[in-house]
Design an enzyme around this catalytic site. Structure first.
Site, PDB file in Angstrom:
ATOM      1  N   ASP A 141       0.804  -1.214   0.000  1.00 34.75           N
ATOM      2  CA  ASP A 141       0.000   0.000   0.000  1.00 34.75           C
ATOM      3  C   ASP A 141       0.842   1.272   0.000  1.00 34.75           C
ATOM      4  O   ASP A 141       0.430   2.286   0.561  1.00 34.75           O
ATOM      5  CB  ASP A 141      -0.971   0.019   1.189  1.00 34.75           C
ATOM      6  CG  ASP A 141      -1.883  -1.197   1.182  1.00 34.75           C
ATOM      7  OD1 ASP A 141      -2.345  -1.552   0.089  1.00 34.75           O
ATOM      8  OD2 ASP A 141      -2.098  -1.786   2.248  1.00 34.75           O
ATOM      9  N   LYS A 173       2.174   1.934  -5.035  1.00 34.81           N
ATOM     10  CA  LYS A 173       2.897   1.369  -6.184  1.00 34.81           C
ATOM     11  C   LYS A 173       2.055   1.439  -7.448  1.00 34.81           C
ATOM     12  O   LYS A 173       2.583   1.587  -8.531  1.00 34.81           O
ATOM     13  CB  LYS A 173       3.248  -0.104  -5.950  1.00 34.81           C
ATOM     14  CG  LYS A 173       4.335  -0.342  -4.964  1.00 34.81           C
ATOM     15  CD  LYS A 173       4.712  -1.819  -4.903  1.00 34.81           C
ATOM     16  CE  LYS A 173       3.579  -2.735  -4.532  1.00 34.81           C
ATOM     17  NZ  LYS A 173       3.003  -2.541  -3.212  1.00 34.81           N
ATOM     18  N   GLY A 233      -3.764  -5.002  -4.671  1.00 39.38           N
ATOM     19  CA  GLY A 233      -4.798  -4.088  -5.155  1.00 39.38           C
ATOM     20  C   GLY A 233      -4.128  -2.821  -5.607  1.00 39.38           C
ATOM     21  O   GLY A 233      -3.557  -2.101  -4.805  1.00 39.38           O
ATOM     22  N   HIS A 234      -4.114  -2.594  -6.901  1.00 42.44           N
ATOM     23  CA  HIS A 234      -3.490  -1.387  -7.422  1.00 42.44           C
ATOM     24  C   HIS A 234      -4.578  -0.414  -7.860  1.00 42.44           C
ATOM     25  O   HIS A 234      -5.346  -0.709  -8.751  1.00 42.44           O
ATOM     26  CB  HIS A 234      -2.563  -1.718  -8.588  1.00 42.44           C
ATOM     27  CG  HIS A 234      -1.241  -2.260  -8.147  1.00 42.44           C
ATOM     28  ND1 HIS A 234      -0.275  -2.674  -9.007  1.00 42.44           N
ATOM     29  CD2 HIS A 234      -0.725  -2.419  -6.902  1.00 42.44           C
ATOM     30  CE1 HIS A 234       0.787  -3.085  -8.318  1.00 42.44           C
ATOM     31  NE2 HIS A 234       0.527  -2.945  -7.046  1.00 42.44           N
ATOM     32  N   GLN A 287       2.317  -6.335  -2.781  1.00 39.44           N
ATOM     33  CA  GLN A 287       2.673  -6.282  -1.351  1.00 39.44           C
ATOM     34  C   GLN A 287       3.979  -5.479  -1.151  1.00 39.44           C
ATOM     35  O   GLN A 287       4.352  -4.702  -2.006  1.00 39.44           O
ATOM     36  CB  GLN A 287       2.784  -7.675  -0.731  1.00 39.44           C
ATOM     37  CG  GLN A 287       1.474  -8.435  -0.667  1.00 39.44           C
ATOM     38  CD  GLN A 287       1.166  -9.204  -1.922  1.00 39.44           C
ATOM     39  OE1 GLN A 287       2.009  -9.835  -2.501  1.00 39.44           O
ATOM     40  NE2 GLN A 287      -0.079  -9.165  -2.353  1.00 39.44           N
TER      41      GLN A 287
HETATM   42  P1  IMP Z   1      -2.410 -12.924   2.327  1.00 40.61           P
HETATM   43  O1  IMP Z   1      -1.457 -12.371   1.330  1.00 40.61           O
HETATM   44  O2  IMP Z   1      -3.861 -12.804   1.934  1.00 40.61           O
HETATM   45  O3  IMP Z   1      -2.075 -14.342   2.749  1.00 40.61           O
HETATM   46  O4  IMP Z   1      -2.273 -12.049   3.660  1.00 40.61           O
HETATM   47  C1  IMP Z   1      -1.081 -12.051   4.432  1.00 40.61           C
HETATM   48  C2  IMP Z   1      -0.773 -10.674   4.990  1.00 40.61           C
HETATM   49  O5  IMP Z   1      -0.415  -9.796   3.944  1.00 40.61           O
HETATM   50  C3  IMP Z   1      -1.949  -9.986   5.685  1.00 40.61           C
HETATM   51  O6  IMP Z   1      -1.455  -9.220   6.760  1.00 40.61           O
HETATM   52  C4  IMP Z   1      -2.530  -9.092   4.599  1.00 40.61           C
HETATM   53  O7  IMP Z   1      -3.266  -8.016   5.142  1.00 40.61           O
HETATM   54  C5  IMP Z   1      -1.267  -8.647   3.928  1.00 40.61           C
HETATM   55  N1  IMP Z   1      -1.425  -8.258   2.518  1.00 40.61           N
HETATM   56  C6  IMP Z   1      -1.575  -9.079   1.472  1.00 40.61           C
HETATM   57  N2  IMP Z   1      -1.607  -8.383   0.327  1.00 40.61           N
HETATM   58  C7  IMP Z   1      -1.454  -7.089   0.660  1.00 40.61           C
HETATM   59  C8  IMP Z   1      -1.340  -5.880  -0.120  1.00 40.61           C
HETATM   60  O8  IMP Z   1      -1.390  -5.879  -1.358  1.00 40.61           O
HETATM   61  N3  IMP Z   1      -1.177  -4.734   0.595  1.00 40.61           N
HETATM   62  C9  IMP Z   1      -1.082  -4.719   1.951  1.00 40.61           C
HETATM   63  N4  IMP Z   1      -1.151  -5.818   2.689  1.00 40.61           N
HETATM   64  C10 IMP Z   1      -1.325  -6.993   2.060  1.00 40.61           C
END
Ligand code: IMP
Length: 428
Positions: free
Chosen positions: A13, A16, A40-41, A221
């Protein structure tokens, strides 16, 4: 030829989406190498915010090619829906989207398993999109790759093996016969949709390199969510760091020219997990109360806090970052004081490097230095000297503490709201 990797330097977040969209203008190929639709972009397109979770945002430029490579986990239903959404905006993905045959698929049972885990005792606050369970299957060799998914006979056999193995857990939420029927209901529609896009993306990349194309790798991420180097266990299940490109896209390390880090002017995160510099300050909460910050994927409010230079040094080193984009400086407008975390303190000891211990991460306290805040709008600034003097000071101090230069400053959600401070190896 230039190959550029963009990475998030914090917990995701960082903004990017906009940076990648900006850089995509000069790229021939845009490549996603890890993660899935947990990303999520947010991009502003025709003046409206628009979120893409899986397909690279480069697809919004009509001539660009977009690759989803082997390191990504693909939910066929999500891919189909995203392609349909793009189609409804007259953006056709045909001939421009390439999907790796070796990427693994996410099926509804992965989402159920993610939810089961999240509602049990070991909660980490995932996006509940089935990301972790799909990567777990990949590692335990039960995964279904895209090439297996599109070969019906192979798929049916693997589906049964998976349902049998996972039945004891899945039965708790859904009868297996019903789950199977759900999966098969639209299977052919998704399979037939995906098939024309499936290829060996490593070969597509190799050809592009030989033709001297510009290639942009976009991570999803951020570094602190990296499976190996993040705040484990509150991490995602893949490697967003720049090193993830090699295994995630089928490319040798000598082929990477440059790494661009995206850094937010403060720190935020979604999901669970301990942490230091962000969570402990009331003024940090002020940002949340302003309602500016919601995760693009989870829709959950982000926990905000001060800029953490310790984290940034960790990220810069791990990714080999040679240029930086600063984002969301505008969100700090009007704060009376600005704090920067320069180190952590644990049991009376000063820590200058990011600790791996969960206990230390939980118990250490941030050491802050304080700078005067700035008033007046930073928006519309065309060059560094247009920024309020205290904003300039803040940026300079960030650079000193990170030991790295900021090359670009993004001042709003629109692609053109950006100041170029210093041209580097990256292309604008
Ligand atoms: P997962 O990727 O759904 O397994 O989640 C694992 C951790 O990564 C959690 O704390 C999510 O909130 C975080 N997370 C996953 N994708 C994103 C992203 O694109 N932005 C911010 N946090 C993310």
């Amino acid at each position: 030829m230039t190959t550029l990797v963009t990475v998030g330097t914090q917990w995701g977040d960082e903004g990017k989406g906009k940076v990648v969209h900006f850089l995509s203008q000069n790229a021939d190929l845009i490549v996603r190498y890890q993660g899935g639709n947990n990303a999520g972009h947010t991009i502003i397109f025709e003046d409206k915010p628009f979120v893409l979770h899986l397909i690279p945002s480069g697809i919004l430029f009509p001539k660009k090619k977009c690759l989803i490579t082997n390191g990504v986990v693909i939910d066929p239903e999500n891919l189909y829906k995203e392609a349909m959404l793009l189609k409804s905006k007259n953006l056709d993905v045909k001939g421009r989207l390439f999907i790796s045959e070796s990427a693994h698929v996410i099926l509804p049972y992965h989402r159920y398993l993610d939810i089961l885990r999240e509602e049990g005792r070991i909660r980490i606050g995932t996006t509940r999109r089935g990301i972790g369970p799909a990567y777990a299957d990949k590692v335990t060799r039960l995964g279904i790759r895209v090439v297996d998914y599109i070969e019906e006979e192979v798929f049916m056999d693997l589906l049964e093996k998976n349902l049998r193995e996972k039945a004891p857990l899945l039965k708790k939420i859904i009868p297996i016969a019903k789950l199977r029927a759900n999966i098969l209901k639209d299977y052919r529609k998704y399979k037939n949709f995906i098939k024309p896009f499936v290829t060996n993306t490593s070969l597509v990349l190799d050809k592009a390199l030989k033709e001297n194309k510009n290639i942009l790798f976009e991570s999803a991420q951020g570094t602190l969510l990296d499976l190996d180097f993040g705040t484990y266990p509150f991490v995602t299940s893949s490697n967003p760091i720049a090193g993830g490109v090699c295994a995630g896209a089928g490319l040798g390390p000598t082929k990477i020219n440059s790494v661009l880090g995206v850094v937010k002017a403060y720190t935020t995160r979604v999901g669970e997990g301990p942490f230091t510099a962000e969570l402990r300050d009331k003024t940090g909460d002020y940002l949340r109360e302003k309602g500016q910050e919601y995760g693009a994927t989870t829709g959950r409010p982000r926990r905000c806090g001060w800029f953490d230079a310790v984290l940034l040094r960790h990220s810069i080193r791990l990714n080999g970052i040679d240029s930086l984009v600063l984002t969301k400086l505008d969100c700090l407008e009007g704060m009376e004081k600005l704090k920067i975390c320069t180190a952590y303190k644990y049991k009376g000891k000063l820590l200058k490097d990011f600790p791996a211990s969960r206990l230390v991460q939980q118990k250490c306290t941030p050491v802050y230095e304080e700078l005067p805040g700035f008033t007046g709008s930073v928006k519309g600034a065309k060059k560094f000297s247009d920024l309020p003097v205290n904003a300039q000071r803040y940026v300079k101090r960030m650079e000193e503490l990170m030991g790295a230069k900021i090359n670009l400053i993004s001042l709003g959600r629109k692609r053109e709201e950006i100041i170029v401070l210093e041209k580097s190896k990256i292309w604008y």
